[in-house]
Design a protein around this motif. Structure first.
Motif, mmCIF file in Angstrom:
data_model
loop_
_atom_site.group_PDB
_atom_site.id
_atom_site.type_symbol
_atom_site.label_atom_id
_atom_site.label_comp_id
_atom_site.label_asym_id
_atom_site.label_seq_id
_atom_site.Cartn_x
_atom_site.Cartn_y
_atom_site.Cartn_z
ATOM 1 N N LEU A 60 4.758 26.735 8.696
ATOM 2 C CA LEU A 60 5.632 27.656 7.947
ATOM 3 C C LEU A 60 7.059 27.603 8.492
ATOM 4 O O LEU A 60 8.025 27.558 7.744
ATOM 5 C CB LEU A 60 5.096 29.087 8.028
ATOM 6 N N ARG A 61 7.165 27.624 9.846
ATOM 7 C CA ARG A 61 8.509 27.596 10.463
ATOM 8 C C ARG A 61 9.278 26.346 10.019
ATOM 9 O O ARG A 61 10.458 26.406 9.678
ATOM 10 C CB ARG A 61 8.370 27.639 11.994
ATOM 11 N N LEU A 62 8.565 25.197 10.040
ATOM 12 C CA LEU A 62 9.244 23.950 9.678
ATOM 13 C C LEU A 62 9.523 23.893 8.176
ATOM 14 O O LEU A 62 10.542 23.360 7.740
ATOM 15 C CB LEU A 62 8.388 22.752 10.096
ATOM 16 N N SER A 63 8.645 24.460 7.404
ATOM 17 C CA SER A 63 8.746 24.328 5.959
ATOM 18 C C SER A 63 9.850 25.214 5.374
ATOM 19 O O SER A 63 10.544 24.823 4.436
ATOM 20 C CB SER A 63 7.380 24.704 5.375
ATOM 21 N N VAL A 64 10.009 26.425 5.913
ATOM 22 C CA VAL A 64 11.055 27.343 5.424
ATOM 23 C C VAL A 64 11.915 27.775 6.618
ATOM 24 O O VAL A 64 11.811 28.891 7.107
ATOM 25 C CB VAL A 64 10.440 28.570 4.701
ATOM 26 N N PRO A 65 12.810 26.894 7.075
ATOM 27 C CA PRO A 65 13.518 27.116 8.341
ATOM 28 C C PRO A 65 14.328 28.399 8.381
ATOM 29 O O PRO A 65 14.525 28.966 9.439
ATOM 30 C CB PRO A 65 14.456 25.907 8.443
ATOM 31 N N TYR A 66 14.820 28.856 7.232
ATOM 32 C CA TYR A 66 15.729 30.006 7.258
ATOM 33 C C TYR A 66 15.064 31.301 6.781
ATOM 34 O O TYR A 66 15.746 32.260 6.440
ATOM 35 C CB TYR A 66 16.984 29.713 6.422
ATOM 36 N N THR A 67 13.734 31.340 6.782
ATOM 37 C CA THR A 67 13.043 32.570 6.395
ATOM 38 C C THR A 67 12.449 33.228 7.644
ATOM 39 O O THR A 67 11.889 32.535 8.500
ATOM 40 C CB THR A 67 11.917 32.244 5.384
ATOM 41 N N GLY A 68 12.588 34.551 7.748
ATOM 42 C CA GLY A 68 12.033 35.254 8.902
ATOM 43 C C GLY A 68 10.513 35.162 8.920
ATOM 44 O O GLY A 68 9.878 35.130 7.864
ATOM 45 N N LEU A 69 9.935 35.107 10.102
ATOM 46 C CA LEU A 69 8.468 35.076 10.234
ATOM 47 C C LEU A 69 8.038 36.251 11.105
ATOM 48 O O LEU A 69 8.593 36.463 12.184
ATOM 49 C CB LEU A 69 8.007 33.770 10.884
ATOM 50 N N ILE A 70 7.031 36.969 10.638
ATOM 51 C CA ILE A 70 6.597 38.183 11.345
ATOM 52 C C ILE A 70 5.215 38.007 11.966
ATOM 53 O O ILE A 70 4.245 37.705 11.268
ATOM 54 C CB ILE A 70 6.544 39.387 10.374
ATOM 55 N N ILE A 71 5.137 38.182 13.287
ATOM 56 C CA ILE A 71 3.840 38.213 13.972
ATOM 57 C C ILE A 71 3.617 39.661 14.418
ATOM 58 O O ILE A 71 4.529 40.288 14.937
ATOM 59 C CB ILE A 71 3.814 37.250 15.183
ATOM 60 N N THR A 72 2.424 40.159 14.200
ATOM 61 C CA THR A 72 2.229 41.591 14.503
ATOM 62 C C THR A 72 1.251 41.812 15.650
ATOM 63 O O THR A 72 0.595 40.894 16.131
ATOM 64 C CB THR A 72 1.694 42.357 13.277
ATOM 65 N N ALA A 73 1.154 43.099 16.018
ATOM 66 C CA ALA A 73 0.277 43.517 17.116
ATOM 67 C C ALA A 73 -1.201 43.450 16.730
ATOM 68 O O ALA A 73 -2.058 43.858 17.505
ATOM 69 C CB ALA A 73 0.639 44.929 17.547
ATOM 70 N N ARG A 74 -1.508 42.942 15.559
ATOM 71 C CA ARG A 74 -2.917 42.630 15.263
ATOM 72 C C ARG A 74 -3.429 41.613 16.268
ATOM 73 O O ARG A 74 -4.605 41.551 16.587
ATOM 74 C CB ARG A 74 -3.037 41.946 13.900
ATOM 75 N N GLU A 75 -2.492 40.735 16.710
ATOM 76 C CA GLU A 75 -2.888 39.646 17.613
ATOM 77 C C GLU A 75 -2.869 40.124 19.061
ATOM 78 O O GLU A 75 -2.063 40.973 19.437
ATOM 79 C CB GLU A 75 -1.935 38.460 17.437
ATOM 80 N N LYS A 76 -3.716 39.498 19.881
ATOM 81 C CA LYS A 76 -3.766 39.871 21.300
ATOM 82 C C LYS A 76 -2.482 39.395 21.995
ATOM 83 O O LYS A 76 -1.833 38.450 21.545
ATOM 84 C CB LYS A 76 -4.981 39.212 21.949
ATOM 85 N N ALA A 77 -2.151 40.065 23.126
ATOM 86 C CA ALA A 77 -0.869 39.827 23.793
ATOM 87 C C ALA A 77 -0.618 38.345 24.097
ATOM 88 O O ALA A 77 0.466 37.815 23.806
ATOM 89 C CB ALA A 77 -0.811 40.647 25.073
ATOM 90 N N GLU A 78 -1.605 37.674 24.670
ATOM 91 C CA GLU A 78 -1.407 36.282 25.091
ATOM 92 C C GLU A 78 -1.085 35.377 23.902
ATOM 93 O O GLU A 78 -0.190 34.536 23.949
ATOM 94 C CB GLU A 78 -2.677 35.759 25.790
ATOM 95 N N LEU A 79 -1.848 35.567 22.832
ATOM 96 C CA LEU A 79 -1.642 34.714 21.661
ATOM 97 C C LEU A 79 -0.298 35.033 21.004
ATOM 98 O O LEU A 79 0.439 34.139 20.577
ATOM 99 C CB LEU A 79 -2.782 34.890 20.656
ATOM 100 N N ARG A 80 0.031 36.304 20.956
ATOM 101 C CA ARG A 80 1.303 36.686 20.341
ATOM 102 C C ARG A 80 2.454 35.984 21.059
ATOM 103 O O ARG A 80 3.393 35.482 20.444
ATOM 104 C CB ARG A 80 1.467 38.210 20.388
ATOM 105 N N LYS A 81 2.357 35.939 22.393
ATOM 106 C CA LYS A 81 3.399 35.283 23.192
ATOM 107 C C LYS A 81 3.521 33.801 22.794
ATOM 108 O O LYS A 81 4.612 33.264 22.618
ATOM 109 C CB LYS A 81 2.973 35.397 24.659
ATOM 110 N N GLU A 82 2.384 33.151 22.618
ATOM 111 C CA GLU A 82 2.347 31.738 22.228
ATOM 112 C C GLU A 82 2.956 31.529 20.849
ATOM 113 O O GLU A 82 3.711 30.589 20.601
ATOM 114 C CB GLU A 82 0.884 31.264 22.150
#
Ligand code: SF4
Length: 492
Positions: free
Chosen positions: A319-341
């Motif tokens: 997604l990041r590569l495909s739409v370089p200028y669109t914001g991407l949101i990662i949420t606290a649904r994910e565990k801390a370690e994975l979110r960091k990655e």
């Protein structure tokens, strides 16, 4: 009949082209089937187009999704991080979700709020409770909220509009003695007709989020059993109607785990492309929540399409590569370690100190919470901890809400993002709002780490030609000094 009163068929039909949707399942499947086994050179050419901040084509995106060579994936992770740096620099924008109610007429198989889930304790916040929740969120240090509403007559457009007005009216004193408030309210709400959307536009909503959940129609029909949400097309054109109502800041998303993740990435891209084609503006952000266990939902734990961590990182990278200028949101649904990655491969926004129970920020009976929330969260850490962790990674937390107040929205912001100039304004506002946060809310430990980062940022700003050329260097020095001396809400 609620569905019949909500859905306006003419507000669907007008968007069809020759009776068809912009999501063409056969075409997506064909692209995924044929764009396989591209050479390393071909893949690198595609990556380079992204590094030059071009939105990728459907074929190029399908080719990236089908890469098998792990060494090439490593190159893609690095390129995604670089694209993020070029467009958005090293900042991460923070927000807090606020759930106003869990009454819902729909029956989504993956959601604890669904109408037929009799285990769920139902509640809609009254406006005093909404204000108390807002106060508690301000106390954490947040300036930006996403307010979430179920689909129900009790949380209709009038309720939404009034709750937004109430939240904007709340001011709360920080421990530093400074008054703070929520400066931007985004909403996640059901699809609406144009006249209701105009009401929301009038009260000053920021971004309007509607997630399609899945772009695969048969799956969509299967998991949305009844209520207005069971109409695939009413939802598919929700953001087209928003644009027609004057809301030029919209956000899309898919719930990963309902259907094949590669197909959903393509769906998000088709959605982006269609909005760009018709309105000249794509979505402000894309969200990619993964299905997590929800009260009374078997599907949420046993779907055959659940996405593992490895594939999750891959889909965000594409997604990041495909739409370089669109914001991407990662949420606290994910565990801390994975979110960091995942943040490393190009996310621009995240939440923290997240509470998703109805009334949970200001305190409800904790024992009831499990049956008063939509899903489960993976990273419950307070904002201060997450801010410090990011600062240690060299990433600056931004509470900036300047863009929409300076008219940098819609087409204007898209142009600036494409030219990689928006990030430069944001860098200044990130520093100003981070300074506010460190003085008003941060722990001593976070303040120390944060100040080192600010020092580095200020040096970069002083030396950058862009700021000198736009006569912003002196203005920034002046604003920074004033914020450090206690003035609030200065922005560029
Ligand atoms: Fe209602 Fe949204 Fe839950 Fe569906 S996902 S049941 S629409 S709250």
């Amino acid at each position: 009949n609620w569905s019949e009163s909500v859905i306006k068929q003419d507000e669907i039909d007008k968007y069809l082209i020759n009776g068809k949707d912009f999501i063409d399942e056969n075409e997506i499947n064909e692209k995924l089937k044929t764009n396989v086994n591209h050479s390393k050179e071909d893949i690198r050419k595609i990556i380079n187009r992204s590094l030059n901040i071009n939105r990728l084509s459907f074929d190029e995106t399908a080719a990236l999704l089908n890469v098998k060579d792990e060494a090439i994936w490593e190159e893609m992770y690095a390129a995604a991080a670089e694209v993020k740096r070029r467009v958005y620099d090293n900042r991460i924008v923070f927000f807090a979700p606020l759930y106003c109610g869990n009454l819902c007429v729909n029956n989504c198989k993956y959601c604890g709020f669904r109408n037929e889930n009799k285990d769920e304790v139902r509640k809609v916040l009254n406006f005093d409770e909404v204000k108390k929740e807002a106060e508690a969120v301000i106390d954490e240090g947040h300036k930006r909220m996403i307010v979430v509403y179920g689909e129900h007559p009790k949380t209709d457009a009038n309720y939404i509009a009034e709750s937004i007005k109430q939240i904007y009216s709340v001011e709360k004193k920080a421990k530093s003695g400074k008054m703070n408030r929520i400066r931007r309210i985004n909403i996640n709400a059901a699809p609406m007709c144009v006249s209701d959307l105009k009401k929301l536009h009038e009260v000053g909503i920021g971004t309007y989020q509607v997630f399609q959940e899945t772009y695969h129609k048969a799956t969509y029909n299967d998991v949305h059993e009844s209520g207005p949400k069971s109409d695939y097309r009413w939802r598919l054109y929700a953001l087209h109607r928003a644009m027609d109502a004057g809301i030029d800041d919209v956000a899309i998303g898919a719930l990963f785990g309902l259907y094949d993740w590669k197909y959903e990435v393509m769906g998000l891209l088709y959605h982006t492309a269609d909005l760009e084609k018709r309105y000249g503006i794509g979505p402000h952000t894309i969200s990619f929540p993964r299905m997590t266990p929800a009260s009374g939902s078997d599907l949420s734990t046993n779907s055959k399409y659940l996405v593992n961590d490895e594939d999750f990182k891959k889909l965000v990278t594409v997604l990041r590569l495909s739409v370089p200028y669109t914001g991407l949101i990662i949420t606290a649904r994910e565990k801390a370690e994975l979110r960091k990655e995942i943040i490393k491969v190009g996310c621009t926004q995240t939440d923290a100190s997240t509470k998703i129970g109805i009334g949970e920020y200001s305190g409800v009976d904790k024992a009831e919470l499990e049956n008063k929330q939509q899903f489960t969260i993976g990273d419950p850490r307070p904002l201060d901890d997450v801010v410090r962790e990011l600062a240690e990674m060299g990433k600056i937390t931004s509470f900036c809400t300047a863009g929409y107040r300076c008219g940098r929205t819609g087409e204007k912001i898209m142009t600036l993002l494409e030219k990689t100039e928006e990030g430069k304004f944001c860098k200044l506002n990130a520093v100003l709002t981070f300074r506010e946060y460190l003085d008003d809310y941060a722990s001593e430990e976070t303040r120390k780490v944060g100040e080192k980062l600010i020092e580095k940022e200020l040096k970069e700003i002083e030396n950058m030609k862009f700021y000198k050329a736009h006569k912003l260097t002196d203005l920034m020095t002046d604003y920074y000094e004033r914020v450090s001396n206690g003035e609030r809400d200065l922005f560029i």
